[in-house]
Write a protein that holds these residues in place. Structure first.
Motif, PDB file in Angstrom:
ATOM      1  N   ILE A   1      32.551-139.585 -85.395  1.00  0.00           N
ATOM      2  CA  ILE A   1      31.970-139.425 -84.051  1.00  0.00           C
ATOM      3  C   ILE A   1      31.941-137.903 -83.675  1.00  0.00           C
ATOM      4  O   ILE A   1      31.007-137.067 -82.930  1.00  0.00           O
ATOM      5  CB  ILE A   1      32.307-140.351 -83.026  1.00  0.00           C
ATOM      6  N   ASP A   2      33.323-137.344 -83.860  1.00  0.00           N
ATOM      7  CA  ASP A   2      33.226-136.007 -83.585  1.00  0.00           C
ATOM      8  C   ASP A   2      32.571-134.816 -84.378  1.00  0.00           C
ATOM      9  O   ASP A   2      31.897-134.052 -83.652  1.00  0.00           O
ATOM     10  CB  ASP A   2      34.957-135.267 -83.812  1.00  0.00           C
ATOM     11  N   LYS A   3      32.141-135.257 -85.592  1.00  0.00           N
ATOM     12  CA  LYS A   3      31.306-134.357 -86.332  1.00  0.00           C
ATOM     13  C   LYS A   3      29.712-134.911 -85.853  1.00  0.00           C
ATOM     14  O   LYS A   3      29.027-133.618 -85.784  1.00  0.00           O
ATOM     15  CB  LYS A   3      31.277-134.982 -87.957  1.00  0.00           C
ATOM     16  N   VAL A   4      29.413-135.949 -85.394  1.00  0.00           N
ATOM     17  CA  VAL A   4      28.332-136.120 -84.825  1.00  0.00           C
ATOM     18  C   VAL A   4      27.699-135.492 -83.765  1.00  0.00           C
ATOM     19  O   VAL A   4      26.813-134.955 -83.590  1.00  0.00           O
ATOM     20  CB  VAL A   4      28.093-137.878 -84.632  1.00  0.00           C
ATOM     21  N   GLU A   5      28.960-135.128 -83.069  1.00  0.00           N
ATOM     22  CA  GLU A   5      28.624-134.498 -81.716  1.00  0.00           C
ATOM     23  C   GLU A   5      28.447-132.937 -81.923  1.00  0.00           C
ATOM     24  O   GLU A   5      27.480-132.213 -81.552  1.00  0.00           O
ATOM     25  CB  GLU A   5      29.867-134.302 -81.060  1.00  0.00           C
ATOM     26  N   ARG A   6      29.168-132.549 -83.276  1.00  0.00           N
ATOM     27  CA  ARG A   6      28.612-131.102 -83.552  1.00  0.00           C
ATOM     28  C   ARG A   6      27.078-131.275 -84.242  1.00  0.00           C
ATOM     29  O   ARG A   6      26.359-130.261 -84.203  1.00  0.00           O
ATOM     30  CB  ARG A   6      29.618-130.349 -84.541  1.00  0.00           C
ATOM     31  N   LEU A   7      26.782-132.224 -84.862  1.00  0.00           N
ATOM     32  CA  LEU A   7      25.422-132.701 -85.354  1.00  0.00           C
ATOM     33  C   LEU A   7      24.372-132.247 -84.291  1.00  0.00           C
ATOM     34  O   LEU A   7      23.464-131.470 -84.617  1.00  0.00           O
ATOM     35  CB  LEU A   7      25.220-133.895 -85.964  1.00  0.00           C
ATOM     36  N   LYS A   8      24.487-132.946 -83.151  1.00  0.00           N
ATOM     37  CA  LYS A   8      23.833-132.810 -82.069  1.00  0.00           C
ATOM     38  C   LYS A   8      23.309-131.566 -81.602  1.00  0.00           C
ATOM     39  O   LYS A   8      22.275-130.996 -81.346  1.00  0.00           O
ATOM     40  CB  LYS A   8      24.493-133.584 -80.893  1.00  0.00           C
ATOM     41  N   ALA A   9      24.442-130.846 -81.583  1.00  0.00           N
ATOM     42  CA  ALA A   9      24.661-129.670 -80.991  1.00  0.00           C
ATOM     43  C   ALA A   9      23.435-128.416 -82.028  1.00  0.00           C
ATOM     44  O   ALA A   9      22.758-127.622 -81.612  1.00  0.00           O
ATOM     45  CB  ALA A   9      25.942-128.736 -80.889  1.00  0.00           C
ATOM     46  N   LEU A  10      23.847-128.694 -83.488  1.00  0.00           N
ATOM     47  CA  LEU A  10      23.142-128.005 -84.279  1.00  0.00           C
ATOM     48  C   LEU A  10      21.494-128.419 -84.323  1.00  0.00           C
ATOM     49  O   LEU A  10      20.740-127.586 -84.477  1.00  0.00           O
ATOM     50  CB  LEU A  10      23.629-128.267 -85.622  1.00  0.00           C
ATOM     51  N   ALA A  11      21.435-129.933 -84.276  1.00  0.00           N
ATOM     52  CA  ALA A  11      19.932-130.222 -84.013  1.00  0.00           C
ATOM     53  C   ALA A  11      19.367-129.518 -83.047  1.00  0.00           C
ATOM     54  O   ALA A  11      18.182-129.009 -83.145  1.00  0.00           O
ATOM     55  CB  ALA A  11      20.092-131.778 -84.108  1.00  0.00           C
ATOM     56  N   ASP A  12      20.145-129.517 -81.549  1.00  0.00           N
ATOM     57  CA  ASP A  12      19.503-128.882 -80.682  1.00  0.00           C
ATOM     58  C   ASP A  12      19.152-127.429 -80.827  1.00  0.00           C
ATOM     59  O   ASP A  12      17.922-127.065 -80.288  1.00  0.00           O
ATOM     60  CB  ASP A  12      20.617-128.910 -79.556  1.00  0.00           C
ATOM     61  N   SER A  13      19.927-126.836 -81.632  1.00  0.00           N
ATOM     62  CA  SER A  13      19.492-125.307 -81.815  1.00  0.00           C
ATOM     63  C   SER A  13      18.434-125.325 -82.761  1.00  0.00           C
ATOM     64  O   SER A  13      17.704-124.246 -82.770  1.00  0.00           O
ATOM     65  CB  SER A  13      20.883-124.385 -82.309  1.00  0.00           C
ATOM     66  N   ALA A  14      18.025-126.414 -83.495  1.00  0.00           N
ATOM     67  CA  ALA A  14      17.066-126.228 -84.547  1.00  0.00           C
ATOM     68  C   ALA A  14      15.719-126.877 -83.744  1.00  0.00           C
ATOM     69  O   ALA A  14      14.704-126.998 -84.540  1.00  0.00           O
ATOM     70  CB  ALA A  14      17.276-127.217 -85.836  1.00  0.00           C
ATOM     71  N   GLY A  15      15.849-127.342 -82.711  1.00  0.00           N
ATOM     72  CA  GLY A  15      14.776-127.935 -81.885  1.00  0.00           C
ATOM     73  C   GLY A  15      14.427-129.264 -82.480  1.00  0.00           C
ATOM     74  O   GLY A  15      13.286-129.798 -82.342  1.00  0.00           O
ATOM     75  N   ARG A  16      15.585-130.065 -82.834  1.00  0.00           N
ATOM     76  CA  ARG A  16      15.021-131.267 -83.515  1.00  0.00           C
ATOM     77  C   ARG A  16      16.171-132.290 -82.871  1.00  0.00           C
ATOM     78  O   ARG A  16      17.143-131.868 -82.370  1.00  0.00           O
ATOM     79  CB  ARG A  16      15.358-131.232 -85.077  1.00  0.00           C
ATOM     80  N   THR A  17      16.097-133.549 -83.140  1.00  0.00           N
ATOM     81  CA  THR A  17      17.091-134.536 -82.886  1.00  0.00           C
ATOM     82  C   THR A  17      18.135-134.615 -83.930  1.00  0.00           C
ATOM     83  O   THR A  17      17.738-134.265 -85.202  1.00  0.00           O
ATOM     84  CB  THR A  17      16.303-135.946 -82.846  1.00  0.00           C
ATOM     85  N   ALA A  18      19.093-135.181 -83.435  1.00  0.00           N
ATOM     86  CA  ALA A  18      20.160-135.336 -84.697  1.00  0.00           C
ATOM     87  C   ALA A  18      19.958-136.284 -85.968  1.00  0.00           C
ATOM     88  O   ALA A  18      20.055-135.929 -86.977  1.00  0.00           O
ATOM     89  CB  ALA A  18      21.298-135.896 -83.965  1.00  0.00           C
ATOM     90  N   GLY A  19      19.260-137.133 -85.466  1.00  0.00           N
ATOM     91  CA  GLY A  19      18.638-138.181 -86.505  1.00  0.00           C
ATOM     92  C   GLY A  19      17.699-137.366 -87.608  1.00  0.00           C
ATOM     93  O   GLY A  19      17.821-137.620 -88.727  1.00  0.00           O
ATOM     94  N   GLN A  20      16.891-136.544 -87.044  1.00  0.00           N
ATOM     95  CA  GLN A  20      15.898-135.703 -87.622  1.00  0.00           C
ATOM     96  C   GLN A  20      16.626-134.771 -88.767  1.00  0.00           C
ATOM     97  O   GLN A  20      16.341-134.659 -89.862  1.00  0.00           O
ATOM     98  CB  GLN A  20      14.968-135.142 -86.722  1.00  0.00           C
ATOM     99  N   LEU A  21      17.632-134.233 -88.144  1.00  0.00           N
ATOM    100  CA  LEU A  21      18.298-133.163 -88.973  1.00  0.00           C
ATOM    101  C   LEU A  21      19.226-133.889 -90.319  1.00  0.00           C
ATOM    102  O   LEU A  21      19.022-133.325 -91.232  1.00  0.00           O
ATOM    103  CB  LEU A  21      19.358-132.279 -88.093  1.00  0.00           C
ATOM    104  N   ALA A  22      19.547-135.115 -89.595  1.00  0.00           N
ATOM    105  CA  ALA A  22      20.224-135.827 -90.823  1.00  0.00           C
ATOM    106  C   ALA A  22      19.585-136.639 -91.966  1.00  0.00           C
ATOM    107  O   ALA A  22      19.834-136.011 -92.867  1.00  0.00           O
ATOM    108  CB  ALA A  22      21.386-137.123 -90.054  1.00  0.00           C
ATOM    109  N   ILE A  23      18.295-136.783 -91.648  1.00  0.00           N
ATOM    110  CA  ILE A  23      17.355-137.016 -92.567  1.00  0.00           C
ATOM    111  C   ILE A  23      16.799-136.030 -93.309  1.00  0.00           C
ATOM    112  O   ILE A  23      16.737-136.215 -94.649  1.00  0.00           O
ATOM    113  CB  ILE A  23      16.124-138.011 -92.065  1.00  0.00           C
ATOM    114  N   ASN A  24      16.483-135.004 -92.860  1.00  0.00           N
ATOM    115  CA  ASN A  24      15.749-133.939 -93.337  1.00  0.00           C
ATOM    116  C   ASN A  24      17.042-133.289 -94.399  1.00  0.00           C
ATOM    117  O   ASN A  24      16.619-132.922 -95.528  1.00  0.00           O
ATOM    118  CB  ASN A  24      15.628-132.938 -92.245  1.00  0.00           C
ATOM    119  N   TRP A  25      18.456-133.273 -94.118  1.00  0.00           N
ATOM    120  CA  TRP A  25      19.293-132.902 -95.061  1.00  0.00           C
ATOM    121  C   TRP A  25      19.307-133.607 -96.187  1.00  0.00           C
ATOM    122  O   TRP A  25      19.281-133.098 -97.513  1.00  0.00           O
ATOM    123  CB  TRP A  25      20.933-132.923 -94.275  1.00  0.00           C
ATOM    124  N   VAL A  26      19.347-135.154 -96.095  1.00  0.00           N
ATOM    125  CA  VAL A  26      19.235-135.660 -97.482  1.00  0.00           C
ATOM    126  C   VAL A  26      17.922-135.382 -98.251  1.00  0.00           C
ATOM    127  O   VAL A  26      18.128-135.511 -99.439  1.00  0.00           O
ATOM    128  CB  VAL A  26      19.103-137.552 -96.949  1.00  0.00           C
TER     129      VAL A  26
END
Ligand code: NAP
Length: 314
Positions: free
Chosen positions: A244-269
């Protein structure tokens, strides 16, 4: 929607695949009702998704039935994938067992064809390895069913390299379906290179770590469904809290990419070697709309580098 060749085959699958586990409902998941599921399936077709993954065990036949009924009008435009090798004796989580014997698979294929309202399944996978049945028996059975035209291609799921090597002696399979997401990267070291070298396409399951990578859960979340049982994934204890700590950082990264956390996670795969499609579990139209926008772009290199640091392979 971008399509990709699945392994050494003629199948061109959409980069985002429709994961049909969730819509099966009890006893694994809760759903928003069949109406919402049907709308999600139709919306997926409208948005260009052509790859639909299910299994008899998902909702004990219910997922296959819903997909079969809903996709019937567009059957020739979609790729239907289902599985064999998991049986159940009662409609309860504890009543599931592995069985990839000839007798069992020959029964299962008929039931799946009936529920899916079709005369052939495009990709038919062994759901989990059954160590009590020789791979020779399982693969030779699948090859026989393929010769009869009831399945077009064979695949495996949750297999180790040794199991794939053994299976490949008795029949050609074109895909592996493993768990693969930012929090679960164990296939990268050896499984992915083996698949790449052997014409086996990767159908990544749980790209959102069964919801965790959407960022909608926190450390206080207590799961009441299958996620409290410890079969796949991590949904409790210290390891879950670290995630969950990592997911908080994912959310911030997604935000800076203008995407949601889920979109960035799927996109990475989708950008990882060997991956043909990411099977995303969805319950309603809104989720599928959000998830299809995970394909067809890449984040800035510095965001990607940070992502790989936060979610470093363990
Ligand atoms: N071969 C195997 O052994 C195996 C194992 C697992 C999965 N699979 C396949 O892979 C598919 C996907 O796996 P999965 O269902 O475990 O996990 P997933 O795709 O990683 O996560 C699905 C969950 O994420 C949530 N979600 C999805 N999109 C969302 C969005 N836009 N906003 C908010 N929440 C969203 C939903 O939660 P809610 O429930 O809250 O709506 C959904 O249940 C399955 O359906 C199945 O086809 C195969």
């Amino acid at each position: 929607m971008e399509t990709r060749k699945l392994g050494d085959s003629d199948l061109e699958v959409s980069a985002i695949g429709f994961g049909g586990w969730g819509i099966g409902g009890a006893p694994f998941w809760s759903t928003e009702g069949d109406n919402a599921s049907v709308k999600a399936i139709r919306k997926a077709v409208d948005l260009g998704i052509n790859f639909f993954d299910t299994a008899p065990v998902y909702g004990f036949g219910h997922s296959e039935e819903l997909l079969g009924k809903t996709l019937k009008p567009v059957r020739d435009r979609v790729i239907l994938a289902s599985k064999c090798g998991l049986r159940w004796s009662r409609e309860a989580l504890g009543a599931i067992s592995k069985n990839a014997s000839r007798t069992s698979i020959e029964e299962e294929i008929e039931a799946s064809l009936r529920r899916l309202a079709t005369d052939r399944i495009d990709l038919y996978m062994v759901h989990w390895p059954d160590v009590h049945t020789p791979q020779q028996e399982t693969l030779e059975t699948l090859v026989d069913i393929q010769r009869k035209g009831k399945i077009r291609h064979i695949g495996v799921s949750n297999y180790s390299i040794d199991q794939m090597k053994e299976a490949s002696r008795y029949g050609k399979f074109i895909s592996l379906q493993p768990e693969y997401n930012l929090l679960s990267r164990s296939i990268e070291a050896e499984v992915v290179p083996w698949c790449l070298a052997n014409g086996v396409g990767i159908v990544a399951y749980s790209p959102l770590a069964s919801g965790v990578l959407t960022g909608k859960y926190d450390k206080a979340t207590r799961f009441k469904d299958w996620r409290s049982k410890g079969v796949i994934g991590t949904f409790q204890g210290e390891a879950y809290e670290r995630n969950i700590d990592k997911v908080e950082r994912l959310k911030a990264l997604a935000d800076s990419a203008g995407r949601t956390a889920g979109q960035l996670a799927i996109n990475w795969v989708l950008r990882q070697p060997g991956v043909a499609t990411a099977l995303v579990g969805v319950k309603n139209e809104r989720q599928i709309e959000e998830n299809v926008s995970a394909a067809g772009w890449a984040p800035a290199p510095e965001i990607d580098a940070r992502l790989n640091e936060v979610f470093a392979r363990e």
